[in-house]
Design an enzyme around this catalytic site. Structure first.
Site, PDB file in Angstrom:
ATOM      1  N   ASN B 277      -5.091  -2.361  -4.636  1.00 49.56           N
ATOM      2  CA  ASN B 277      -3.681  -1.980  -4.713  1.00 49.56           C
ATOM      3  C   ASN B 277      -3.012  -2.245  -3.369  1.00 49.56           C
ATOM      4  OD1 ASN B 277      -1.226  -0.873  -5.218  1.00 49.56           O
ATOM      5  ND2 ASN B 277      -1.940   1.225  -5.520  1.00 49.56           N
ATOM      6  N   ASP B 304      -6.700  -3.272   5.457  1.00 47.66           N
ATOM      7  CA  ASP B 304      -6.750  -2.319   4.335  1.00 47.66           C
ATOM      8  C   ASP B 304      -8.195  -2.112   3.879  1.00 47.66           C
ATOM      9  OD1 ASP B 304      -5.990  -0.466   2.459  1.00 47.66           O
ATOM     10  OD2 ASP B 304      -4.914  -1.857   1.164  1.00 47.66           O
ATOM     11  N   GLY B 323      -9.499  -0.969  -4.146  1.00 48.50           N
ATOM     12  CA  GLY B 323      -9.779  -1.190  -2.731  1.00 48.50           C
ATOM     13  C   GLY B 323     -10.952  -2.101  -2.460  1.00 48.50           C
TER      14      GLY B 323
END
Lengths: 316, 430
Positions: B277, B304, B323
């Site tokens: 995401n 991220d 993720g």
């Protein structure tokens, strides 16, 4: 044929015709007083249903039993799955129990593909409906029904136009049918309000329309999809009445179709919503016959994927 | 302690010897000129010296999900990947929304000592999007928080976003927005496209990101405050940021290595290691993101890095966690996507992976010029290696690296953190 049946796209034209031809042969056996074939004797078919669907489960169960397979029904409710067991652990358990085929129904799109590709289990995987992805045996039974009535139970579906009407966005039946109808040479036409058509519909096989009235006169068959009450709450359309007015199949609309046009519905129906009782019970309706054809087509799929032998041994 | 990095290419441009004494770069001289018999000499002929990498967006999972990652294991993964500083995202358990939690994270980072861990504070209490967290207390804490983010969740309420942007002006803070309209992305699973329709997965439309980015650059302009856009993933976001920068809005933006490299087609097999995401987008988006990074419209690359335990990634797609890990592969992905394709030079890599992120995070000791008297935070890259990623071979506790089995060009071979090797010849110096 592929080892598994996950998507209607797994079937080439030849494969699809082979399934339908096999089903036609098996149908003759179903008309006999003694319906059972010894083909899958000693083989174990597991119905792995993570989502309730009595109709589909008993259809697969009847199909497996008519081929003499041992059938184990595994329902997620009340089992270890509802206690948080993972798909992987369930699959490995079934593997340890020696399942030859797993018929899987799951609320998550892609669950059957994981089962087929993750090396958790070496059984044949048959998709009995996954999330909003696909339901290939439903498409096979629909095409079988169409072919039987409109193509003399033989060959492909070239030249036919079949409308699929309703919640295309969330329908696994629509996805599988769009693919399989195209594979067999027919033209699928997706009909729905724009809110219930997926992004990218213009690139789907066949055609699409926002207007049911526009397509009625040209189609050879129509598949009406169930519209879930919850779609209304999510603002996909203003009210059930408005939906029904625009997309419901009524006697009036049936009268605008070809006299030979077939009316189909994968069930369960909302009578009065997407289809009126008069149409559902009309002479054009083959909705009840679809159920019978479902068993035959599923027999054919298991027969072919599990390498059936015996009376029909020439089909491999 | 003395180290000589002999005959390296500083930012890929100039051959030089670098003498490091204790924490600092003591001397930079012409190639093969510095001789010091007390020093540990590492011959790095043909290798590239960059300032130590700085990540603006790292999920270290501690406190709360030490089964996925700890500050120690993430620090090791960072050192392995050439990082000398990471910014710890606030979505831990408890959430980093008080001075106490950010100081704890800060202290744990110090104890591990492989890189500097700078906590990011939550914008709202418990990431709930209802009430501002004590931003000023976090800013004044030992952790000296300057970046605030509800990452994982969007600050979707426009009035709350406005207030947050205004409030952090008093200590020159920045709000890092995870741009995702929650109503447009209910139960969303992948990029909304023809493919999501085919796979039967609920779509995450580009407009859900772009609508928030557009709103927030207008808000940032209106209150004259600093906005940072986390993980820009669409061509449309690039266009809006370009427009805002032309109007001198104080906006910066990051892109992840995976959004520079992987497209939505990866979702086709329903392998949840590609679930992330914002979702993987289209080739066209990748091309625009690469161009924007090269041109500076997108300022930085941020990983991220989002570790998840195996069981959260191997089940059904819609039940799996969002993720991907990325600290160890970030530099190699950027090199492969941007340098090998001649879109960027190594100097540009230093800019987007070290200098700019340090500037946005307001870090004094990182992203500095490679010059005498600067703190020695450096990494050394071999630009000639091609290597196939093996997600199982990782310093991280988690193995959800989407580049598994993909061959990348270039690799970090040494990392020097405050004058000491934190990673040498591929070995983390734990």
């Amino acid at each position: 044929m592929n080892k598994h049946l996950i998507s209607a796209a797994d079937l080439t034209t030849e494969d699809a015709i082979l399934v339908l031809d096999t089903a036609r042969e098996l149908a003759q056996i179903s008309d006999r007083p003694m319906k059972k074939l010894p083909t899958l004797r000693g083989r174990t078919v597991v119905n792995l249903f993570f989502e309730d669907s009595t109709r589909t489960r008993i259809s697969f169960e009847a199909a497996a039993k008519r081929l003499s397979a041992d059938v184990i029904n595994f329902s997620a409710k009340g089992s270890s799955v509802s206690k948080g067991e993972s798909l992987k652990d369930t699959a490995q358990t079934l593997h340890a129990m020696g399942a030859d085929a797993v018929v899987i129904r799951h609320a998550s799109s892609g669950a059957p593909e994981l089962l087929a590709t993750k090396n958790w289990i070496d059984a044949v995987v048959i998709n009995a409906g996954d999330g909003t992805h696909e339901h290939p045996t439903q498409a096979l039974l629909d095409c079988y029904t169409i072919r039987k009535h409109l193509k003399n139970n033989d060959g492909n579906l070239a030249g036919l136009k079949i409308a699929i009407v309703g919640d295309i966005l969330h329908s696994r039946v629509a996805r599988s049918n769009a693919i399989l109808l195209k594979t067999l040479g027919a033209t699928p036409i997706m009909v729905a309000p724009p809110t219930l058509l997926p992004v990218g519909i213009e690139n789907w096989p066949g055609e699409f329309s926002y207007n049911l009235e526009d397509v009625l006169s040209e189609i050879d068959g129509i598949i009406m999809l169930r519209v879930q009450q919850e779609r209304m709450n999510a603002a996909y359309f203003p009210t059930a009445r408005e939906y029904s007015r625009n997309y419901g199949l009524t006697s009036n609309r049936l009268a605008k179709m070809k006299p030979t046009a077939l009316v189909m519905h994968p069930g369960p129906m909302n009578r009065g919503m997407e289809i009126t009782a008069e149409v559902a019970d009309s002479k054009n309706s083959v909705i009840v016959e679809q159920v019978a054809n479902g068993v035959i087509v599923r027999m054919a799929v298991m027969y072919l994927l599990l390498g059936g032998s015996g009376e029909m041994g020439e089909n491999k | 302690m003395k180290i000589i990095l002999k005959n390296g290419l500083i930012k890929g441009e100039k051959n030089a010897d670098i003498l490091i004494i204790d924490e600092k770069i003591n001397k930079i001289g012409p190639a093969n000129s510095i001789i010091d018999t007390d020093a540990e000499v590492i011959d790095i002929t043909g290798l590239i010296v960059l300032p130590g990498l700085v990540d603006l967006h790292t999920h270290l999972r501690e406190p709360g999900r030490e089964d996925a990652e700890t500050i120690a294991t993430a620090s090791a993964a960072g050192a392995k990947g050439g990082f000398t500083a990471v910014h710890a995202m606030a979505n831990t358990l408890p959430v980093a929304d008080t001075a106490g939690v950010v100081e704890q994270v800060w202290n744990l980072g110090k104890q591990v000592g492989l890189l500097d861990v700078y906590p990011i504070g939550a914008v709202t209490v418990g990431l709930q999007g209802e009430q501002l967290a004590e931003l000023s207390a976090m800013a004044d804490s030992k952790a000296r928080v300057r970046i605030f983010s509800d990452d994982g969740k969007c600050v979707s309420d426009p009035i709350l976003m406005r207030r947050a942007l205004e409030y952090v002006k008093s200590f020159d803070g920045v709000i890092a927005q995870h741009a995702q309209d929650p109503n447009l992305t209910k139960n969303a699973q992948m990029n909304e496209s023809e493919l999501s329709g085919k796979l039967g997965l609920v779509g995450w439309p580009a407009v859900a990101e772009e609508a928030i980015v557009a709103r927030d650059v207008l808000l940032a302009e209106h209150v004259n405050s600093k906005l940072h856009i986390c993980h820009a993933s669409t061509a449309g976001t690039v266009e809006i940021i370009r427009w805002a920068k032309e109007k001198n809005v104080k906006v910066t933006a990051e892109v992840t290595p995976h959004h520079l490299f992987l497209d939505e087609e990866k979702v086709s097999g329903y392998d949840a290691k590609f679930k992330v995401n914002p979702p993987l987008r289209k080739i066209k988006d990748i091309e625009e993101l690469r161009k924007a990074l090269a041109q500076g419209t997108i300022d930085v690359v941020a990983t991220d890095h989002a570790p998840h335990p195996r069981e959260d990634k191997e089940g059904e797609w819609d039940n799996a966690a969002f993720g991907m890990t990325g600290l160890e592969t970030a530099l190699s992905v950027v090199a492969t996507a941007m340098v090998e394709t001649n879109l960027m030079t190594w100097k540009d890599v230093a800019r987007v992976m070290s200098e700019k992120p340090a500037e946005i995070g307001q870090l004094a000791d990182h992203g500095r010029p490679i010059k005498e008297n600067e703190i020695a935070n450096l990494c050394v890259v071999d630009p000639n290696i091609s290597w196939k990623v093996n997600a199982e071979e990782t310093e991280s506790l988690s193995t959800n690296n989407p580049f598994n089995e993909i061959t990348l060009k270039s690799k970090v071979v040494h990392t020097i953190f405050r004058g000491k090797f934190s990673m040498k010849n591929g070995q983390v110096q734990k």
